[in-house]
Design a protein around this motif. Structure first.
Motif, PDB file in Angstrom:
ATOM      1  N   PRO A 141     128.748 -55.864  92.594  1.00  0.00           N
ATOM      2  CA  PRO A 141     130.026 -56.801  92.104  1.00  0.00           C
ATOM      3  C   PRO A 141     130.918 -56.839  93.178  1.00  0.00           C
ATOM      4  O   PRO A 141     131.083 -55.831  93.655  1.00  0.00           O
ATOM      5  N   LYS A 142     131.519 -58.019  93.122  1.00  0.00           N
ATOM      6  CA  LYS A 142     132.791 -58.351  94.198  1.00  0.00           C
ATOM      7  C   LYS A 142     132.424 -58.464  95.673  1.00  0.00           C
ATOM      8  O   LYS A 142     133.175 -58.466  96.419  1.00  0.00           O
ATOM      9  N   THR A 143     130.948 -58.450  95.817  1.00  0.00           N
ATOM     10  CA  THR A 143     130.551 -58.709  97.337  1.00  0.00           C
ATOM     11  C   THR A 143     129.847 -59.922  97.534  1.00  0.00           C
ATOM     12  O   THR A 143     129.050 -59.940  98.655  1.00  0.00           O
ATOM     13  N   ALA A 189     140.401 -47.117  98.453  1.00  0.00           N
ATOM     14  CA  ALA A 189     141.479 -46.923  97.745  1.00  0.00           C
ATOM     15  C   ALA A 189     142.277 -47.830  96.823  1.00  0.00           C
ATOM     16  O   ALA A 189     142.613 -47.489  95.759  1.00  0.00           O
ATOM     17  N   ASP A 190     141.845 -49.005  97.240  1.00  0.00           N
ATOM     18  CA  ASP A 190     142.291 -50.436  96.548  1.00  0.00           C
ATOM     19  C   ASP A 190     141.674 -50.188  95.263  1.00  0.00           C
ATOM     20  O   ASP A 190     141.804 -50.707  94.097  1.00  0.00           O
ATOM     21  N   ASP A 191     140.128 -50.058  95.216  1.00  0.00           N
ATOM     22  CA  ASP A 191     139.002 -50.482  94.213  1.00  0.00           C
ATOM     23  C   ASP A 191     137.822 -49.568  94.405  1.00  0.00           C
ATOM     24  O   ASP A 191     136.900 -50.118  94.744  1.00  0.00           O
ATOM     25  N   PRO A 228     136.020 -58.968 102.097  1.00  0.00           N
ATOM     26  CA  PRO A 228     136.990 -58.847 101.192  1.00  0.00           C
ATOM     27  C   PRO A 228     136.158 -58.497  99.644  1.00  0.00           C
ATOM     28  O   PRO A 228     135.157 -59.433  99.417  1.00  0.00           O
ATOM     29  N   LEU A 229     136.571 -57.718  98.887  1.00  0.00           N
ATOM     30  CA  LEU A 229     136.143 -57.365  97.502  1.00  0.00           C
ATOM     31  C   LEU A 229     136.584 -58.410  96.339  1.00  0.00           C
ATOM     32  O   LEU A 229     137.887 -58.088  95.908  1.00  0.00           O
ATOM     33  N   VAL A 230     136.162 -59.473  96.124  1.00  0.00           N
ATOM     34  CA  VAL A 230     136.402 -60.303  95.080  1.00  0.00           C
ATOM     35  C   VAL A 230     135.391 -60.905  94.239  1.00  0.00           C
ATOM     36  O   VAL A 230     134.470 -60.904  94.807  1.00  0.00           O
TER      37      VAL A 230
END
Lengths: 253, 245
Positions: free
Chosen positions: A140-142, A188-190, A85-87
């Protein structure tokens, strides 16, 4: 006829795992296809009498042990099961971080511990463990995903050192973004978090794995495409430049 | 429940036509062979080989890895000859273009039971069970076909240069002949990642009736006209129709 060989493929319901399972089945291997997604598994095994599906959470050590005990000798493992998940690190719920570490890192540990002793006893086998370029180049986000994959790298290195010359070949595969359903959804999301990159075709990654298995056992890491190789080298020799470039491609504007 | 039109019962499942192949990889080689000898090999079909040069026909060898398709995952090797479309009905639509050159499939070993039964019953393709090893990951693609533990043949295809895949899906007719019945199967191909070069094939023939036939055509001593590889191939196979020859 040569004896049938058995491959255990995790993450076999989609993406890299599904393609790996299909190629091995095409080549006449007995394939044990493992995932949590029953629909995806059924699709992978469609009209393939030598593919056997098993629903199993690789994050559950007992379930993995029970699965492998029922399979018999495993000659090759392709461990592709992972979540990513990318957060942003500080916004990611702790439970989520634990879940990523359990699936991506402990999942690898469980699969290795269940299959490698048999390979050592027989004096041969192949363990293909999927890591990621993110393990060397976290973006970032990983944070949780990259940390889990970095743990996979060092675990594989230690394992390879402990069992050099055993006949068991270990591969730690570090692709950049791979064009899988999971990556497409994330992109597609981010688009910024995935660097607006197009994924490398999964077939190309698996070709690189196949070629790597013909190389000497000590050749642990597989960087599947030229861009991945360049980035991995640049990260080591020009970390500042790489950081600036990554900052540019992953910035949200 | 009665099967819908175009559905064939195969091993407890139903195969619906057209059959779609979503991901396959191929390496192939074309060889010039003496036309009279080639004609004798395929005489049982009633078809006629194409003679692009006087006294020469074309024999094509190909190996295919089917990773994702309606017949399941499997390996296949094909021995084919380019043939003239047979005259007489059912044939070219009166206002359509004349039928193009076809490929007569003379031998088609596969390594999985589902596709074996489907290929033989739906289209009359001469599929036979074999052990088929392939290396499609290296620059030179290799395939080894063994039948009943004995090597039938081995083909190596060297890397070519990238060529445009072309727009749209070229369509070809595949011909087969089983139990005295000759059939035509409309077949479309959309290739991606194509490489070609002149020459570039190495063929070793072993011990199998088809290998002996190919030896008789001088295939193991002949330089290939060209070889090609396709990284990603999509295909469809329609229902076969009987042709009178």
């Amino acid at each position: 006829m040569t004896a049938v060989r058995t491959a255990l493929v995790t993450g076999a319901a989609s993406g890299l795992g599904a393609l790996a399972a299909r190629r091995l089945a095409a080549a006449g291997w007995d394939v044990v296809a493992v995932d949590l997604d029953t629909g995806g598994l059924a699709e992978t095994a469609r009209r393939s009498p030598n593919t056997h599906v098993r629903v199993c959470d690789v994050g559950d050590a007992e379930a993995v042990n029970a699965l492998v005990a029922g399979v018999g000798p495993v000659h090759r493992v392709v461990h592709a099961a992972a979540i990513g998940p990318l957060v942003p690190a500080l916004e990611q719920p702790l439970e989520d971080v634990e879940n990523v570490l359990r699936t991506d890192f402990l999942g690898t540990v469980h699969v290795v511990r269940a299959t490698m002793p048999g390979m050592l006893e027989r004096g041969g086998g192949e363990l293909v463990l999927f890591s990621s370029l993110a393990s060397l180049l976290p973006v970032p986000k990983t944070s949780a995903y990259a940390a889990a994959k970095a743990a996979v790298n060092v675990y594989a290195e230690a394992l390879a050192a402990e069992h050099a010359g055993s006949g068991v070949v270990i591969r730690c595969v570090c692709p950049r973004q791979v064009d899988t359903p999971g990556f497409r959804a994330a992109a597609a999301d981010d688009p910024a978090a995935t660097g607006r990159m197009r994924g490398v075709p999964p077939g190309l990654v698996l070709d690189a794995v196949d070629r790597s298995l013909a190389r000497p056992a000590r050749d642990l890491y597989v960087f599947p495409d030229p861009l991945t190789r360049v980035v991995a080298l640049a990260r080591r020799w020009a970390p500042g430049t790489v950081r600036r470039l990554v900052g540019q491609v992953t910035s949200s504007r | 429940m009665p099967a819908p039109p175009g559905a064939h019962p195969i091993q407890g499942d139903r195969v619906v036509l057209p059959v779609e192949i979503r991901d396959a990889a191929v390496a192939s080689a074309m060889f010039p062979v003496p036309a009279a000898a080639a004609q004798a090999v395929i005489a049982y079909s009633g078809l006629e080989v194409v003679r692009p040069l006087p006294g020469r026909a074309v024999c094509s060898l190909a190996f295919v890895r089917y990773a994702d398709g309606d017949l399941g995952p499997y390996h296949e090797f094909a021995v084919a000859f380019l043939v003239r479309p047979p005259d007489g009905p059912p044939d070219s639509p009166p206002d359509g273009p004349p039928r193009k050159v076809g490929a007569f499939i003379h031998w088609l070993p596969v390594n999985q039971a589902f596709t074996l039964e489907a290929g033989r019953t739906i289209w009359g393709f001469p599929k036979e069970m074999a052990d088929i090893r392939m290396d499609l990951a290296s620059r030179t693609k290799r395939c080894l076909v063994r039948v009943d533990g004995r090597t039938a043949l081995e083909l190596h295809v060297r890397p070519g240069v990238p060529v445009p895949s072309g727009r749209g899906a070229p369509s070809v007719d595949a011909y087969s002949c089983m139990d005295g019945v000759t059939r035509r199967t409309p077949w479309t191909l959309s290739p991606g990642g194509v490489r070609m070069r002149p020459g570039g094939a190495l063929l070793k023939l072993g011990d199998h009736p088809v290998a002996h036939e190919l030896r008789g055509l001088g295939l193991d001593r002949t330089r290939a006209l060209s070889v090609s590889t396709v990284d990603r191939l999509r295909m469809t196979f329609q229902e076969a129709a009987e042709v009178r020859t």
